[in-house]
Each structure stands twice: as C-alpha cells, then as structure tokens.
Design a protein around this motif. Structure first.
Motif, short mmCIF file in Angstrom:
data_model
loop_
_atom_site.label_atom_id
_atom_site.label_comp_id
_atom_site.label_asym_id
_atom_site.label_seq_id
_atom_site.Cartn_x
_atom_site.Cartn_y
_atom_site.Cartn_z
N ARG A 13 11.67 -34.78 -31.71
CA ARG A 13 11.36 -36.20 -31.98
C ARG A 13 12.20 -36.96 -32.16
O ARG A 13 12.14 -38.29 -31.46
CB ARG A 13 10.71 -36.02 -33.53
CG ARG A 13 9.13 -35.51 -33.66
CD ARG A 13 8.93 -35.66 -35.16
NE ARG A 13 8.39 -36.95 -35.45
CZ ARG A 13 8.55 -37.37 -36.86
NH1 ARG A 13 9.00 -36.51 -37.76
NH2 ARG A 13 8.14 -38.44 -37.27
N MET A 14 13.63 -36.54 -32.57
CA MET A 14 14.86 -37.27 -32.63
C MET A 14 15.23 -37.76 -31.17
O MET A 14 15.65 -38.83 -30.87
CB MET A 14 15.86 -36.69 -33.55
CG MET A 14 15.36 -36.29 -35.02
SD MET A 14 16.48 -36.73 -36.02
CE MET A 14 16.86 -35.53 -36.51
N ALA A 15 15.29 -36.88 -30.44
CA ALA A 15 15.61 -36.87 -28.85
C ALA A 15 14.73 -37.92 -28.46
O ALA A 15 15.31 -38.77 -27.60
CB ALA A 15 15.54 -35.64 -28.11
N GLY A 16 13.32 -37.94 -28.71
CA GLY A 16 12.43 -38.86 -28.03
C GLY A 16 12.68 -40.15 -28.37
O GLY A 16 12.92 -41.04 -27.52
N ALA A 17 12.90 -40.44 -29.62
CA ALA A 17 13.06 -41.68 -30.36
C ALA A 17 14.71 -42.23 -29.75
O ALA A 17 14.62 -43.47 -29.31
CB ALA A 17 13.50 -41.51 -31.85
N ALA A 18 15.75 -41.42 -29.67
CA ALA A 18 17.00 -41.73 -29.01
C ALA A 18 17.07 -42.13 -27.58
O ALA A 18 17.54 -43.25 -27.45
CB ALA A 18 17.95 -40.73 -29.28
N ILE A 19 16.15 -41.50 -27.11
CA ILE A 19 16.14 -41.75 -25.32
C ILE A 19 15.60 -43.24 -25.33
O ILE A 19 16.17 -44.08 -24.63
CB ILE A 19 15.21 -40.68 -24.63
CG1 ILE A 19 16.07 -39.33 -24.75
CG2 ILE A 19 15.04 -41.20 -23.16
CD1 ILE A 19 15.15 -38.30 -24.09
N LYS A 20 14.51 -43.38 -25.99
CA LYS A 20 13.73 -44.90 -25.77
C LYS A 20 14.47 -45.95 -26.48
O LYS A 20 14.52 -46.95 -25.92
CB LYS A 20 12.59 -44.69 -26.84
CG LYS A 20 11.23 -43.76 -25.84
CD LYS A 20 10.66 -44.78 -24.95
CE LYS A 20 9.29 -43.89 -24.27
NZ LYS A 20 8.80 -44.96 -23.26
N ASP A 21 15.08 -45.70 -27.69
CA ASP A 21 15.96 -46.54 -28.01
C ASP A 21 17.09 -46.97 -27.03
O ASP A 21 17.37 -48.18 -26.80
CB ASP A 21 16.65 -46.14 -29.28
CG ASP A 21 15.75 -46.42 -30.64
OD1 ASP A 21 14.48 -46.88 -30.53
OD2 ASP A 21 16.11 -46.03 -31.65
N ASN A 22 17.80 -45.94 -26.58
CA ASN A 22 18.98 -46.18 -25.52
C ASN A 22 18.42 -46.87 -24.76
O ASN A 22 19.09 -48.07 -23.84
CB ASN A 22 19.54 -45.13 -25.02
CG ASN A 22 20.44 -44.48 -26.15
OD1 ASN A 22 21.04 -45.12 -26.99
ND2 ASN A 22 20.52 -43.16 -26.25
#
Ligand code: SF4
Lengths: 244, 486
Positions: B53-62
């Motif tokens: 979940r954190m990876a998904g959020a981080a990729i999208k945010d970046n």
C-alpha cells in the motif's frame, strides 16, 4: 507526573457521571488528577463540520487550559483523535505560530482513557466489579483514528462478575458521526438501527463503549425501541466496585 | 439511453428515497457483504500488504509531483509507436474528439470496454446526439444500459439489481438493441451470462471502432493497460479497426516495475481475486489497427492544485472503499448523483468540479460519518476522512458571505466554547431547560434517566427516531466546584 482530565464538553454538560467515574478510577489507582476548570471542548464539532475559523479560539482555549501537564486523559476516543489529528490543522489555519507551537507541545500528551490505563499505568486489572452481561462497541475513532486495539477488552475481561459477550459486526459504524446524525438523519438512524439489532442479538443487559456521543445515539434508539438495554461509558463500569 | 445524473437532489434527499427501497438495501447488503469477505480473505494472505500500500501511494505521489514530465514522455512513447495523442481539457472536448474520429471513419456504432472516464464525460450520450450508438460490452454495464438505468457502483454498475430484475431487463429490452434474449430465459446466472454473450458477439464481430479507457498508462513504453474479468474488453481491443482510448491524466505510471505494484493491489482490492482473469496491454498502434489516445483533464489539474485533496488522484478505482462504506451500503450509489459514488465519489466529485457552485456537489463531503473504514481499505492509502473534513471547510468557506443558520449556530457555539465561564452559564441554562422540558417527557430511559419529549426542529432531526436524555441538573464543572475540589 502531572495529570489532567479532559472531561469533554458533552460529558461535562450531559454525562457528568462519566467525568466523576474517571476521577474515582484514577484516584483508586493512585493518580491525583486535576480538572483544569478553564477547559471547554476540543473543537471537534466545528472542525468536522468544516468551520475551521470558528475552531481556532476553542483550540486556543484548549492549549491554554492544559498547558504544563505531562498527561491529559480523556474518556473519549473521538476527542483524543481530534486533538491528535486536527489541532495542528486548525493551528496552521490560524497563521499563529505561537498557537502552532503550543499545539505541538500539548497534542502528544493526550491519552484516551484505556491508552492511559494500559500503556502509561500498565494495568489491566483496575479492581472493578460489575455483575452484568455486557457487550462492547468499539467506536470508530478509538478503533481507527487512535488504534486503541483490544485495550478496552483487556480491561473489561478483568472486571469481576462481568460476563462479556461478543458484539456481531462490532467494527461497523453506529451512524452517529457528529453533525452527520442530523444532516443525514435517516441514513444515520438506519445505521444505528442495525447496530441496535446486533446489540439485542447478544442478549446483553448493558452496551458499553468509550464515547458517550456514540452511546447517546445508540442508546437513544435502544430506548425509543423500548428494548430495556442500557448504555454505559466504559469509565463508569471500570469505576464500579463491590463496596460502591 | 436517457438516464442521467443531471438534476439529482442533494445527498440527504436522494439518500432518504433510497433508504425506503427495501429491495435495494437487501441487494446491496448482500453484494457488498460477499465482496467484502472475499477481499478481506485475499488481502489477509499477503504478509507485506501494508508495504505494498505504501509503495502504491508513494509511486502515485511521485508521479503526480512531476505529472507534466511524465505526460510528455507518455505522449512521445505513444507517438513513436504510431498512436495519435489528443489532449482534452474537459468533457465536451473529449467527446468531440471521439465523435470526429468516428465520423472520419464513417461509423455509426462503436463497442465499448467498461471505462469510468468515458462515463464521467458522458460519452455515450454525446455520441448519441451525433447519431452514433455506443454499445457497452461489460455485463453489468450492459444491464444498466439496456435498463435505461444509471450505474451505482464503480466496478459492479448493476450491483443494485438482483437476478430476477436482470432477467426482466434482458427479456424486455434485448430485442430492440440487437439479438433478443431466448424465450425460455431463466434467472440462473449462467443462462443470463449466456444470453449476454450471444447478444454481444454479434456486436463484436460487426463493430469497426472501439472505445476503451485504461487502468494504467506506462510512460516509458507508451503502454496502455486494461484489466478485466469477462474477456469482452479483449474482444473490443483486438477486433475493430479503430481503437480510441480515453485516459485520465492521473492514470500514468512511469515504468513497468511500478505497474507491478498496482497489478498486485488492484485485483485483491476490487474483486477479491489474487489476479484478474484478463490483463491486456498494448503499446501504440498494432498492425491493421489505428490507435488514438485522448488524455483527459476534466478537473484533474484542479484537484492536483489542492494540497490536501490531491491524494484522491492516486485512486485506482478498485471500489474497495464503496464495499466497506456503511453509508454506501444503505443508500446505494445513485444517491451520490455521479458515476463516482461512495467515499471516493464524495471527495472526487467536489475536487474535480469545485466547491461552492452546486448544492448537490457540496452535500457530498457531508455524506459520511467519518468512520474511517474507507481509509483502512484503500490500497493506495487515500485518507478519505481527512479529505472529507478538508472539503467541508472549503464548502463552508465558499458560503461565508451569505451565512446559513448552521453558520450562525457554529459561531455562537465557538463563542461559548472559547471560554469556560460562558460554557458554565450555558450549562446552567441547559439544566433549567432540561428540568422544564423533562416535565413533558414522562419516559424513563433504561438506567433510570428521564428522557425529553420530542423536540421541535432542528432538534426533531434527532428526536424523531432517538430518545434524548434530559440534561442533568448539575454539570460536571458545577459539581466539581460545589465539592470544592478546584
Ligand atoms: S479511493 Fe482507494 S479504495 Fe476507493 S476506489 Fe480509489 S483506490 Fe479504491
């Protein structure tokens, strides 16, 4: 350790017995706690309805009232959550750096009652006695915003005479939601009706929770439906002893 | 197809109507309950779910932080591979682009792969005004389209319908749209699916143009990705000569390895499957096919400019938040007045369309008890409750010049609560009023406390269904002082 109790505005005005119970309980556990009389409210009613400007003076009053304490204990998951997650937002909105600093200082010291008992005092057996069949509703804000986990259940399991029965679909919202209860009254009561049905299914005499606002809603429905089931704040159960 | 969300009442009124539909509530509770259990089981299998979940959020945010660069890269990759890229600022522009492509090829019907973006822009209706018929090929979309109905769920648009209702729709409406339903059609799911398959096959084989959306667009290779369960999408993507894909600009992921994360998060969150049955990817134009990509803004840059709200653009439209939402479960999707219902709809619509301009949109941030179940379920960790509260403040601020009764009440509450002496006085007043009002209400609540009678408006909004305990004679602070404990 200098300890204060944030009684919360709704407990102060509508449920004074809960505030009294917190003091009884803390005294029994050897904690001399203060009631800073300048306290009023955490400002959650304003913040959650979108009135951030109106929340500013209330938050200011909060940090002033509780300045200088090491721990601030509150019998409300919702208010503890609001202080921890929303006061910084309100402070930022005010543009007042001193307020922001005061919030950063005060907010981390706020504990929901069961957090304080289990994490700070390190007790689960508080010497309580309550000879009734009880079911417990984990309110959304204590469950998800704070993550109090099974602390309330661990405390309840140690209460002498208490018969704890599991509430079906316990983690589902009761539908209170602050102003949601009036802005979307029909949806709110539809959710509450399902919660009340689950409570009845347990056969419990008393429904216990850590937030009187949710209990006001569920209890109001249970009473209107003439179920005979009583609602009680967790603090009042934990404050009870065989003598009293 | 005339059904439209335009002119829907604000959420409380629409919800009230939905709540009285007991069949709807039964259908919804059953469907969301089933999918909730499936999701919980397959999510529980993944030990590193929280990290994912954190990876998904981080990729999208970046990606969102440098959206302009990624979009240009996507455009270049697509163009290099023979696709034509169009940019659409709003719904009207996007619809016009699709219609003109259809006209260039002289087609008067298109087949469609289920797509939220094309629903958002009202593509089917826009094409219809130009004499072009759009056929939905996803089973649930087909049910909605034939029934002249509106979608009520992101993933399962016909979630509000049960089998018997679907059978009726097929029997009454299929003939006018093409191959009729068999006379002896029962309401067994396999038979219903069989009838839809035969009805659709005719359209797949005939259509010369298809319209899709995309779940993801990989910038580095210009690859569009569609995940689906039925295989209808693959038929649309491969058979027709012209393929037009309408893609929201937030669908971008920079690389294939980023895609890896989302292909794990999406199926488990949406259908409760470990992997979705069909994943189609295509990069640019393939032989014998002309490919167009319409990159759609339609309010997305407005959402991006909102520093709290922009996290909503991480959304991968899995619908997990709908399935766990206690409000959605009882009101259904139509009450939200948009193709985006449920918790994500309650934040996405105001973010895309702006606050303070439309009462219906302004009612959506309040269509939540802030219980937080949506945040817990969201695979890309969108803090929906946080955004809801933020949007409420934007709604309030937009109306500050003409204050409502509520604003006046909040101002006075703020004044009282900013000072403990004022609060003490107010409580004394409440105690007195309570004693007075308590005389009218004879009821004693369990536990022995007296209840107030039914209250006049606005108190009636509470007391219509819920008893109200009478205020205590003495507040906590009055007791504390009387005890001399100061
Ligand atoms: S907000 Fe999160 S849970 Fe809801 S549809 Fe989007 S990705 Fe899924």
């Amino acid at each position: 350790m200098k300890v204060a109790v944030q009684v919360t505005c709704i407990n102060d005005a509508m449920f004074p017995d809960t505030g009294k119970a917190v003091f009884t309980l803390l005294r029994r556990l050897g904690v001399q706690a203060d009631f800073p009389a300048a306290q009023t409210c955490c400002a959650q009613p304003m913040v959650n309805t979108g009135y951030l400007d109106e929340a500013v003076p209330v938050v200011r009053n909060f940090v002033d009232a509780f300045a200088g304490y090491d721990a601030i204990v509150t019998p409300s998951g919702s208010c503890a959550g609001s202080v921890r997650h929303q006061h910084s937002i309100v402070a930022r909105r005010s543009g007042d750096d001193r307020l922001a600093a005061a919030v950063a200082e005060t907010s981390p010291k706020v504990y929901e009652l069961t957090e304080f008992l289990v994490d700070v005092l390190g007790v689960t057996d508080v010497g309580a006695y309550f000879p009734h069949r009880v079911t417990y509703h984990p309110t959304c804000h204590s469950l998800r915003m704070l993550g109090v986990g099974d602390r309330p259940l661990r405390l309840l399991r140690e209460v002498r005479g208490l018969d704890l029965v599991e509430l079906p679909a316990a983690d589902e919202c009761c539908g209170f939601g602050g102003t949601f209860a009036v802005k979307n009254a029909e949806t709110s009561t539809a959710m509450g009706a399902d919660k009340a049905r689950h409570v009845l299914d347990t056969g419990a005499e008393v429904l216990v929770a850590g937030d009187n606002s949710c209990l006001l809603h569920i209890g109001g429905l249970l009473s209107r439906q003439r179920t005979g089931v009583r609602v009680m704040h967790l603090a009042e159960v934990l404050a009870g002893t065989e003598e009293a | 197809m005339s059904a439209t969300f335009v002119g829907m009442p604000a959420f409380p009124a629409a919800a009230r109507e939905a709540l009285s539909d007991t069949q709807l509530r039964r259908n919804l509770a059953h469907a969301t309950g089933t999918i909730r259990a499936k999701r919980a089981a397959v999510v529980g299998e993944v030990d590193e779910w929280e990290e994912l979940r954190m990876a998904g959020a981080a990729i999208k945010d970046n990606t969102l932080r440098h959206l302009d660069e990624h979009l240009l890269r996507l455009e270049k990759s697509l163009t290099d591979r023979g696709a034509t890229v169009h940019w659409a600022r709003d719904a009207a522009e996007a619809c016009e682009i699709v219609a003109s492509i259809a006209k260039q090829h002289a087609v008067d019907e298109v087949v469609k792969v289920k797509s939220m973006a094309t629903q958002e822009i009202g593509l089917n209706e826009a094409l219809a005004t130009q004499g072009i018929t759009a056929w939905e090929t996803d089973l649930a979309e087909l049910i909605v389209q034939l029934g002249d109905d509106l979608p009520s769920h992101i993933l399962v648009p016909a979630i509000h319908r049960n089998r018997a209702e679907i059978r009726e729709i097929f029997r009454d409406k299929m003939a006018a749209a093409g191959r009729p339903a068999p006379d002896d059609l029962s309401d067994r799911p396999a038979e219903l699916a069989g009838a839809a398959r035969l009805h659709l096959r005719e359209k797949f084989l005939r259509a010369r143009m298809a319209v899709s959306g995309a779940n993801f667009a990989v910038a580095e290779t210009g690859t569009l990705v569609v995940v689906e369960s039925e295989g209808n999408g693959r038929m649309c993507l491969t058979l027709p000569e012209v393929l037009v894909s309408v893609v929201g600009i937030e669908k971008i992921v920079p690389t294939w390895s980023d895609l890896d994360v989302f292909l794990q998060l999406l199926p488990r969150s949406s259908t409760g499957e470990r992997m979705n049955p069909y994943t189609s990817t295509w990069s640019g134009a393939t032989e014998g096919q002309e490919a167009h990509v319409v990159l759609l803004d339609n309010g997305r840059t407005r959402a991006l400019a909102d520093e709290v709200g922009r996290q909503a653009l991480r959304c991968i439209r899995c619908s997990a938040c709908l399935n766990v939402c206690p409000v959605y479960e009882r009101t259904g999707g139509h009450a939200y007045g948009s193709v985006y219902p449920g918790p994500i709809g309650a934040i996405l619509n105001p973010l895309l369309r702006g606050t303070g301009v439309d009462d219906q949109v302004d009612s959506l941030p309040y269509a939540s008890s802030l219980c937080g179940a949506c945040f817990e379920a969201c695979p890309v960790r969108i803090d929906i409750p946080e955004v809801l509260v933020h949007l409420r403040s934007k709604v309030v601020d937009a109306h500050r010049s003409a204050p409502k009764a509520e604003a006046v009440a909040m101002k006075s509450a703020s004044w009282v609560l900013a000072d403990s002496k004022r609060l003490g006085l107010a409580e004394r007043g409440m105690g007195l009023a309570g004693r007075l009002l308590g005389r009218f209400g004879r009821k004693v609540m369990p536990g022995g406390r007296r209840a107030l009678g039914r209250l006049p408006w606005p108190g009636s909004l509470w007391s219509n269904a819920r008893d109200v305990p009478a205020p205590p004679a003495e507040s906590f602070r009055a007791w504390w002082r009387r005890e001399g404990r100061r």
